[in-house]
Scaffold this motif. Structure first.
Motif: not given
Lengths: 320, 427
Positions: A121-125, A143, A145, B201-202, B271, B319
């Motif tokens: 998935h593109r979203t961390p977490g 996930d 970066p 990485g956020l 998260f 996000d």
């Protein structure tokens, strides 16, 4: 049961996790447990071309909310070589495109009685959200970066196979550290197993803050190349950047591309790695990518063994 | 109008420098006397062991109506305010459409009257549609009853527009309430940029995004002589910038949201989108700077930062999930737990930042808000300062239960909220 399968009847006591979400939280013993299992799977399946059916009757769902070629196929092959069935899911044309949340999608897939989910998935977490919401095993396949634990593991496995141990080695991760999940998984895994890690790239993509975690930061590849046992060349993640962090691709290649000239300053037995996909002429020139020091395709082969090990460990731990 | 006698309470009124155990008599919506033991026909509240304070006033509430009623309505938001001890709230134009016309001000005021809970003052937009391009009709908004102007969390990026707004609003003697944030620097960010965001990485929101705008805002305030209140200070450098500016005698006020002196960015390791807030939860050094700013008077006000969001919105990935938390019902306990109990602030100083200081910012002192002076509006909050309880969002009066504080044990809460002499909430 075949002799090879009998060897995998029980998972090692050190492994108790239902999920593999990151390498940051793993102990050195847990990392070694996966690497050892991967070595055994690789040997037992004759370089991954035969089946060793220790997950027969189990089902793996591949939830890829982001594009992937090698990771997705690698997980599918790993599952099938363990005798498991696979369900493939892509976000395009799926219910998420109709506005369903990732959690609801996962819960629906789980309701089809799957035993494990691999999520990209593109979203961390995002894998953490899933792990909290479902009962089956969850494996993070990248996930954003944040982390890409199986990529980190296959990189480390490749180095260990070539060098015998990580202890005392100097490994440089070169490129877009800021947006690289591979870098983050490598950093934790390599450090825990005793390697010295150097992060190298433009100052706009390599934060000095990493020094707080015991990692060396360098901005000139030419300054560190002589000390490196391994160079892992990371792709520039243009798709994750809001602004261009360096003036041009040409300038980046001038400062950071691994090429024939730079190879002259490297150790005789240096390993050249790349998580792929590689941009020939940007991070690495074709002669180096295809040269004798390159282990890029070995990494891909090891990916299947690592993923077999991870699926075997997590699916069995989740079933307890 | 019935009388109300509040007896045996520790009466603290920062406006008067008053702190003593006494009684207080309310009649005809006003405070009429202290030190009265008995009043014929009066309803009596025994406030023994409790604190009797001026009604709390919030500068930063989102009521979400019109247009975003899935998050909150004027009725549910004002009920939440009462449960949190607030007698007066100023609502930001974080609505759809935004409150940028006199009729929209009137709409909110009418709905608030109909709800019949706490006092509601309306903050009109600085710019049309909160786009930061053209000035809204500030004169019409003021005429309709707006007490201040703000584009809410849409920080005004155009220096020219903010300059004009500061100048133009002088005509109406209304403050601009500004959220300092350079969008160029914080774009795409979901949390404080620092060590934790690096590991996760956020995408980060660097403190410099706040600092450069704080710096600019201060300069424009000095240049125009306008009335500026910086809504949400969360970084150490911004605290220092405000401190130095005040030392130069520049008229400027600033506030902090309670959550920004409570939690750090370490919480994002889960998260969990409930921790996605703007300003973001910052690192420990910034949290300590905010507490220091409150101690030495740099930060005048403590706001709730009430930004309720429907649970389906917060259930999304980090996000995609919106910023914000429902916080009217948890701000007072955080002030007690995080500031008073550890000894950072005494009761009087803490209450000044929840009562008289926000009243002054909004120009409500003429109407006698934020004080317990004889003759003032009988807006009173009675606080049990010692009770320990666990925050349970399922008990919120707010329509939204998005809080990062679920399960946190806190000290103290409002037991009675009295608006214009009428007990509107009793725990």
């Amino acid at each position: 049961m075949t002799a090879a399968a009998a060897e995998f009847e029980k998972i090692p006591a050190v492994w108790t996790r239902r999920h593999l979400l990151d390498l940051e939280s793993l102990s050195p013993e847990e990392l070694t447990c996966i690497l050892d299992a991967a070595d055994r799977f690789k040997a037992a399946t004759d370089d991954c071309r035969r089946k060793i059916s220790v997950l027969t009757g189990r089902t793996l769902a591949n939830l890829f909310f982001e594009n992937s070629t090698r990771t997705r196929n690698s997980f599918s092959l790993a599952a099938r070589r363990l005798g498991a069935d696979t369900v493939e899911f892509s976000s395009s044309g799926s219910s998420t495109a109709k506005g369903e949340t990732v959690i609801d999608t996962a819960k629906n897939i789980e309701a089809m009685n799957v035993d494990a989910m691999v999520i990209r998935h593109r979203t961390p977490g995002s894998p953490y959200l899933l792990a909290k919401s479902v009962d089956c095993a969850v494996v993070n396949a990248g996930d954003g970066p944040h982390e890409h634990p199986t990529q980190g593991l296959l990189d480390i496995l490749t180095i260990r196979q070539r060098r015998g141990s990580l202890q005392g080695l100097t490994v440089a991760l070169v490129g877009d550290i800021a947006h690289s999940r591979t870098a983050r998984s490598n950093i934790w895994g390599l450090k825990k197993l005793g390697a010295h890690v150097i992060l190298c790239g433009p100052a706009t993509l390599v934060s000095r803050r990493w020094e707080e975690f015991g990692v060396e930061v360098a901005y000139r590849l030419d300054d560190i190349i002589e000390r490196c046992d391994v160079l892992n060349l990371l792709r520039i993640q243009f798709e994750r950047q809001y602004t261009r962090p360096f003036p041009s691709v040409r300038e980046y290649a001038l400062l950071y591309a691994m090429n024939r000239d730079r190879m002259r300053h490297a150790k005789q037995d240096i390993l050249i790695m790349a998580p792929g996909p590689i941009n020939r002429g940007v991070e690495i020139t074709p002669d180096v990518a295809d040269g004798p020091h390159s282990v890029i395709l070995e990494q891909v082969t090891n990916g299947i063994a690592v993923r077999m090990a991870v699926l075997w460990l997590t699916m069995n731990a989740a079933a307890v | 109008m019935p009388k109300l006698l509040i007896k045996n309470g520790r009466l603290i009124c920062p406006d008067q420098g008053l702190d003593r155990v006494t009684s207080l008599l309310v009649e005809d919506k006003r405070i009429i006397a202290y030190d009265i033991d008995h009043a014929d026909g009066a309803e009596v509240i025994d406030a023994g062991g409790k604190i009797v304070a001026p009604g709390l006033i919030d500068l930063h509430t989102q009521l979400r109506e019109p247009g975003l009623e899935e998050d909150e309505t004027i009725e549910s938001g004002t009920a939440a305010a009462l449960a949190g001890g607030y007698t007066t709230i100023a609502c930001l134009p974080e609505t759809d459409p935004p409150i940028d016309t006199d009729s929209s001000v009137e709409f909110v005021r009418q709905k608030a009257v109909r709800a019949g809970n706490c006092n509601v003052y309306v903050i009109g937009c600085v710019s049309k549609n909160r786009e930061g391009k053209e000035l809204a009709e500030l004169g019409s908004l003021a005429e309709a009853g707006a007490v201040a102007f703000s584009d809410g969390l849409n920080s005004i990026q155009s220096s020219e527009l903010l300059r004009r707004a500061l100048e133009y609003s002088l005509m109406f003697d209304k403050p601009i309430l500004h959220h300092p944030e350079s969008i160029e620097l914080s774009r795409g960010g979901v949390m404080h940029e620092g060590k934790v965001s690096l590991v996760l990485g956020l995408a980060g929101m660097p403190p410099e995004a706040e600092d450069v705008m704080t710096s600019r805002d201060i300069r424009l305030t000095e240049a125009t002589g306008g009335r500026l209140h910086l809504l949400n200070i969360s970084s150490s450098v911004s605290v220092e910038l405000v401190r130095r500016t005040k030392l130069r005698g520049v008229k400027l006020t600033a506030g902090v949201c309670a959550i920004n002196f409570t939690l750090t960015d370490e919480k994002l390791r889960s998260f969990d989108s409930h921790y996605k807030l703007n300003p973001p939860l910052r690192s420990r050094d910034h949290v300590e700077a905010c507490i220091a700013g409150l101690k030495h008077g740099t930060l005048d006000c403590i706001s709730s930062g009430h930004a309720p969001r429907a649970s389906e919105k917060k259930m999304q990935e980090l996000d995609l999930a919106p910023f914000g938390m429902s916080s009217l019902e948890t701000t007072l306990p955080l002030v007690i737990t995080q500031l008073i109990e550890p000894g950072h602030l005494d009761w009087s100083t803490a209450l000044s930042k929840l009562t008289i200081n926000p009243a002054k910012v909004l120009g409500l002192t003429k109407g006698s808000k934020g004080t317990l002076r004889i003759g003032a509006d009988a807006d009173i909050t009675i606080i049990d300062p010692t009770t320990r309880w666990t925050i349970d969002p399922t008990q919120f009066k707010s329509k939204s239960s998005n809080t990062p504080l679920a399960g946190m044990e806190v000290i103290g809460r409002a037991t009675h909220t009295i608006v214009c002499g009428e007990v509107k909430y009793a725990a």
